[in-house]
Design a protein around this motif. Structure first.
Motif, short mmCIF file in Angstrom:
data_model
loop_
_atom_site.label_atom_id
_atom_site.label_comp_id
_atom_site.label_asym_id
_atom_site.label_seq_id
_atom_site.Cartn_x
_atom_site.Cartn_y
_atom_site.Cartn_z
N ALA A 171 0.82 -1.20 0.00
CA ALA A 171 0.00 0.00 0.00
C ALA A 171 0.86 1.26 0.00
N SER A 172 1.98 1.23 0.73
CA SER A 172 2.86 2.40 0.79
C SER A 172 3.49 2.69 -0.57
N LEU A 173 3.60 1.65 -1.41
CA LEU A 173 4.18 1.81 -2.74
C LEU A 173 3.12 2.10 -3.80
N GLY A 174 1.85 2.06 -3.38
CA GLY A 174 0.77 2.26 -4.34
C GLY A 174 0.47 1.03 -5.15
N ILE A 175 1.02 -0.12 -4.73
CA ILE A 175 0.80 -1.37 -5.45
C ILE A 175 -0.38 -2.10 -4.82
N VAL A 176 -1.54 -1.86 -5.38
CA VAL A 176 -2.79 -2.41 -4.86
C VAL A 176 -3.59 -2.96 -6.06
N PRO A 177 -4.58 -3.81 -5.80
CA PRO A 177 -5.35 -4.37 -6.91
C PRO A 177 -5.93 -3.29 -7.84
N GLU A 178 -5.86 -3.58 -9.11
CA GLU A 178 -6.39 -2.79 -10.22
C GLU A 178 -5.47 -1.68 -10.70
N VAL A 179 -4.30 -1.48 -10.09
CA VAL A 179 -3.38 -0.48 -10.62
C VAL A 179 -2.50 -1.12 -11.69
N SER A 180 -2.01 -0.30 -12.59
CA SER A 180 -1.13 -0.77 -13.65
C SER A 180 0.32 -0.75 -13.19
N VAL A 181 1.06 -1.79 -13.52
CA VAL A 181 2.48 -1.87 -13.15
C VAL A 181 3.28 -2.39 -14.33
N THR A 182 4.52 -1.91 -14.43
CA THR A 182 5.44 -2.37 -15.46
C THR A 182 6.83 -2.46 -14.85
N VAL A 183 7.47 -3.61 -14.95
CA VAL A 183 8.84 -3.75 -14.47
C VAL A 183 9.77 -3.15 -15.52
N VAL A 184 10.52 -2.12 -15.09
CA VAL A 184 11.37 -1.41 -16.05
C VAL A 184 12.86 -1.69 -15.84
N GLY A 185 13.20 -2.44 -14.79
CA GLY A 185 14.61 -2.76 -14.57
C GLY A 185 14.81 -3.51 -13.27
N HIS A 186 16.06 -3.96 -13.05
CA HIS A 186 16.44 -4.66 -11.82
C HIS A 186 17.73 -4.06 -11.28
N ASP A 187 17.80 -3.90 -9.96
CA ASP A 187 19.02 -3.44 -9.32
C ASP A 187 19.98 -4.61 -9.13
N LEU A 188 21.23 -4.31 -8.81
CA LEU A 188 22.22 -5.35 -8.59
C LEU A 188 21.86 -6.25 -7.42
N ASP A 189 21.13 -5.71 -6.43
CA ASP A 189 20.74 -6.51 -5.28
C ASP A 189 19.47 -7.31 -5.53
#
Length: 223
Positions: A171-189
């Motif tokens: 919820a703090s990240l705004g990642i909740v049901p019905e929102v759109s998300v796209t993975v745009v990269g990965h960190d080294l960790d």
């Protein structure tokens, strides 16, 4: 007679079956926090009642009768979660525990009234499908956010209700049901850089960092 204990076991077996894991004695004992010997005794009882097929050392598998009973209690649980969240403003990271207490107590009449007052909903606050009164449940093709290919827009559909810390973090990240998300990269960790539909506190920076562990428990659907 379907007692509270029987309902808890049926839900646990159903949950493991849906995840593709065998409902072994040890798996159920870990899930419910009880002794393995108690699980064996209940497996035998469920078998006698025609609720499950029990094979020693291999575990239990729900019969059609057991599945129907499991879906009835899951339906009550998810309707209660949604009612508490929408009508009583109970945070989505607390409704699971409250619904666990109430799901065994409400009558079919009250279940119907709650369903009607909510407008016959299809999902609970966490995006899990609510079984119908006829005993059917929606099948969806979901994948963990962690398995989403780069630059593939998708929609968050479900976050498990049994981990309050995960729910608060999502919820703090705004990642909740019905929102759109796209993975745009990965960190080294290993953290995922996720572009989130503008929500939450930081609307000017829609990219969020999601740990691999959290990303494995956020389920999305590709268009």
């Amino acid at each position: 007679m379907v007692t509270r204990a029987v309902e808890d076991y049926l839900k646990a077996i159903y949950k493991l079956q849906r995840s593709g894991s065998p409902a072994t004695t040890n798996a159920i004992a870990d899930l419910l926090g009880i002794r393995a010997a108690s699980v064996t005794a209940m497996f035998q009882q469920l078998s006698e009642q025609g609720m499950a097929e029990y094979t020693p050392y291999r575990g239990a598998l729900l019969t059609d009768k057991g599945t129907e009973a499991a879906l009835r209690v899951i339906r009550r649980h998810r309707l209660i979660e949604l009612y508490l969240h929408q009508h009583l403003d109970v945070p989505w990271d607390r409704v699971h525990d409250e619904a666990e207490r109430l799901e065994h107590a409400i009558s079919p009449y009250l279940e119907e009234r709650i369903d009607a007052s909510l407008g016959r909903p299809h999902v609970d606050p966490h995006g899990a499908p609510i079984p119908t009164s006829a005993g059917t449940i929606e099948e969806r093709d979901l994948i963990p956010l962690a398995e989403l290919p780069l630059d593939t827009p998708s929609v968050v559909r479900h976050i498990p209700d049994d981990d309050p810390d995960l729910l608060r973090q999502a919820a703090s990240l705004g990642i909740v049901p019905e929102v759109s998300v796209t993975v745009v990269g990965h960190d080294l960790d290993g953290d995922l850089n996720v572009l989130v539909e503008p929500q939450g506190e930081d609307r000017d920076n829609p990219t969020r960092k999601v740990t691999p562990g959290d990303a494995r428990r956020v389920y999305v659907q590709r268009p």
